[in-house]
Design an enzyme around this catalytic site. Structure first.
Site, mmCIF file in Angstrom:
data_model
loop_
_atom_site.group_PDB
_atom_site.id
_atom_site.type_symbol
_atom_site.label_atom_id
_atom_site.label_comp_id
_atom_site.label_asym_id
_atom_site.label_seq_id
_atom_site.Cartn_x
_atom_site.Cartn_y
_atom_site.Cartn_z
ATOM 1 N N ASN A 1 0.872 -1.173 0.000
ATOM 2 C CA ASN A 1 0.000 0.000 0.000
ATOM 3 C C ASN A 1 0.912 1.226 0.000
ATOM 4 O O ASN A 1 1.499 1.560 1.016
ATOM 5 C CB ASN A 1 -0.888 -0.010 1.253
ATOM 6 C CG ASN A 1 -1.679 1.276 1.403
ATOM 7 O OD1 ASN A 1 -1.819 2.046 0.446
ATOM 8 N ND2 ASN A 1 -2.191 1.522 2.601
ATOM 9 N N LYS B 1 0.113 4.241 -0.224
ATOM 10 C CA LYS B 1 -0.533 5.451 0.334
ATOM 11 C C LYS B 1 -0.321 6.622 -0.633
ATOM 12 O O LYS B 1 -0.281 6.418 -1.835
ATOM 13 C CB LYS B 1 -0.003 5.746 1.730
ATOM 14 C CG LYS B 1 0.017 4.504 2.632
ATOM 15 C CD LYS B 1 0.188 4.826 4.072
ATOM 16 C CE LYS B 1 0.371 3.537 4.850
ATOM 17 N NZ LYS B 1 0.147 3.664 6.254
ATOM 18 N N HIS C 1 -9.564 1.160 4.753
ATOM 19 C CA HIS C 1 -8.288 1.328 5.463
ATOM 20 C C HIS C 1 -8.509 2.249 6.653
ATOM 21 O O HIS C 1 -9.293 3.192 6.573
ATOM 22 C CB HIS C 1 -7.237 1.922 4.500
ATOM 23 C CG HIS C 1 -5.854 1.865 5.081
ATOM 24 N ND1 HIS C 1 -5.406 2.787 6.002
ATOM 25 C CD2 HIS C 1 -4.825 1.004 4.877
ATOM 26 C CE1 HIS C 1 -4.152 2.485 6.334
ATOM 27 N NE2 HIS C 1 -3.783 1.402 5.679
ATOM 28 N N GLU D 1 -6.872 4.624 7.830
ATOM 29 C CA GLU D 1 -6.637 6.055 7.557
ATOM 30 C C GLU D 1 -7.861 6.684 6.897
ATOM 31 O O GLU D 1 -8.166 7.848 7.118
ATOM 32 C CB GLU D 1 -5.371 6.228 6.694
ATOM 33 C CG GLU D 1 -4.115 5.962 7.512
ATOM 34 C CD GLU D 1 -2.916 5.501 6.717
ATOM 35 O OE1 GLU D 1 -2.926 5.591 5.480
ATOM 36 O OE2 GLU D 1 -1.951 5.021 7.351
ATOM 37 N N GLU E 1 -5.471 -5.137 10.509
ATOM 38 C CA GLU E 1 -4.455 -4.103 10.715
ATOM 39 C C GLU E 1 -4.724 -3.348 12.009
ATOM 40 O O GLU E 1 -5.517 -2.388 12.028
ATOM 41 C CB GLU E 1 -4.486 -3.100 9.560
ATOM 42 C CG GLU E 1 -4.194 -3.700 8.206
ATOM 43 C CD GLU E 1 -3.534 -2.684 7.282
ATOM 44 O OE1 GLU E 1 -2.459 -2.993 6.756
ATOM 45 O OE2 GLU E 1 -4.090 -1.579 7.103
ATOM 46 N N GLY F 1 2.316 2.173 10.634
ATOM 47 C CA GLY F 1 3.245 3.293 10.457
ATOM 48 C C GLY F 1 3.953 3.698 11.738
ATOM 49 O O GLY F 1 4.595 4.745 11.790
ATOM 50 N N SER G 1 3.366 -2.315 10.240
ATOM 51 C CA SER G 1 4.824 -2.307 10.388
ATOM 52 C C SER G 1 5.478 -3.648 10.017
ATOM 53 O O SER G 1 6.441 -4.086 10.660
ATOM 54 C CB SER G 1 5.228 -1.867 11.800
ATOM 55 O OG SER G 1 4.763 -0.547 12.042
HETATM 56 C C1 PEP Z 1 -0.813 0.075 5.815
HETATM 57 O O1 PEP Z 1 -0.753 1.173 5.316
HETATM 58 O O2 PEP Z 1 -1.760 -0.652 5.519
HETATM 59 C C2 PEP Z 1 0.248 -0.354 6.738
HETATM 60 C C3 PEP Z 1 0.134 -1.510 7.321
HETATM 61 O O3 PEP Z 1 1.295 0.517 6.926
HETATM 62 P P1 PEP Z 1 2.717 0.171 7.591
HETATM 63 O O4 PEP Z 1 3.200 -1.126 7.013
HETATM 64 O O5 PEP Z 1 3.592 1.335 7.244
HETATM 65 O O6 PEP Z 1 2.490 0.054 9.078
#
Ligand code: PEP
Length: 250
Positions: A9, A11, A94, A96, A166, A172, A212
């Site tokens: 992803n 973003k 997601h 976000e 998630e 992040g 992460s």
């Molecule tokens: C994501 O954006 O779905 C995500 C898991 O980000 P990150 O791997 O940076 O934590």
């Protein structure tokens, strides 16, 4: 046995010229993997990503879509528009988007239905906040999000949904759920699916972990009983690092 699906992803990152260079590099590094590889890129990169990924084993997805097919929704993109340029996947719900763009369980459900109606494969994100985890509400939150997202969907479509668990506190932040915690959370989502749709669907549905993920922890996470790969944010921005995650079992 379920396949492993590793999705990046990006973003709101990467320009078209970076997209082309990235996919040219990644495609050489992941060409021999047995795992499914997906890149979910910004709308402005989709065309370039699709062109560059032609003839490779990399599939392309978007990061969001509107649930209506067309109309007066300034700034939005529909599932039909994504399908018209051969996009195959779309991330839906997601955290976000839930946090900054008022996405709700209801809009997530409408988007999942609209994605299938237009031949797109949804990657549904669910996950709890740190506060919810610390109040022992994580399982309740993620099973409810899953239930509401899939509500009213034809039974034969349920196991075509990819679910990404998630935990919001791990996205992040550099904090990864332990492989046991992530696996247990994913087992609870799978059990919910089992209760609602039966063994066959529950045993087939792909449930990823995201939060992460990096090359140093991918193997431990993805080799647990129930984690079927990952949704990877930050670590998907560098092709060499993302390739190591994709190739975790080589
Ligand atoms: C994501 O954006 O779905 C995500 C898991 O980000 P990150 O791997 O940076 O934590």
């Amino acid at each position: 046995m379920r396949r492993k699906v590793i999705a990046g992803n990006w973003k709101m990152n990467m320009l078209p010229n970076e997209t082309i260079g990235y996919i040219e590099s990644l495609s050489k590094l992941v060409k021999d993997t047995e795992n499914e590889v997906i890149l979910c890129v910004p709308y402005t990169d989709l065309f370039y990503a699709l062109m560059t990924a032609q003839g490779t084993n990399i599939k392309i997805g978007a990061q969001n879509m509107h649930f209506e097919e067309k109309g007066a929704y300034t700034g939005e993109i529909s599932a039909k528009m994504l399908k018209s340029i051969n996009v195959e996947y779309v991330i839906i719900g997601h955290s976000e988007r839930r946090q900054y763009f008022a996405e709700t369980d209801e809009t997530v459900n409408k988007k999942i239905k609209a994605s299938f109606a237009n031949g797109l494969n949804p990657i549904l994100c669910v996950g709890e906040t740190l506060e919810q985890r610390e109040s022992a509400l994580a399982e309740e939150v993620i099973t409810k999000q899953t239930r509401l997202a899939l509500d009213g969907l034809d039974d034969e479509l349920i196991d075509k949904v990819i679910i990404a668990y998630e935990p919001i506190w791990a996205i992040g932040t550099g904090k990864t759920a332990t492989s046991d915690d992530a696996n247990n959370a994913i087992k609870s989502i799978r059990n919910e699916i089992r209760k609602l749709y039966g063994d066959k669907v529950a045993d087939n549905i792909i449930i990823q972990y995201g939060g992460s993920v990096k090359s140093s922890n991918a193997k431990e996470l993805f080799e647990t009983s129930d984690i079927d790969g990952g949704l990877v944010g930050g670590a998907s921005l560098v092709p060499e690092e993302f390739a190591k995650i994709v190739n975790f079992n080589n």
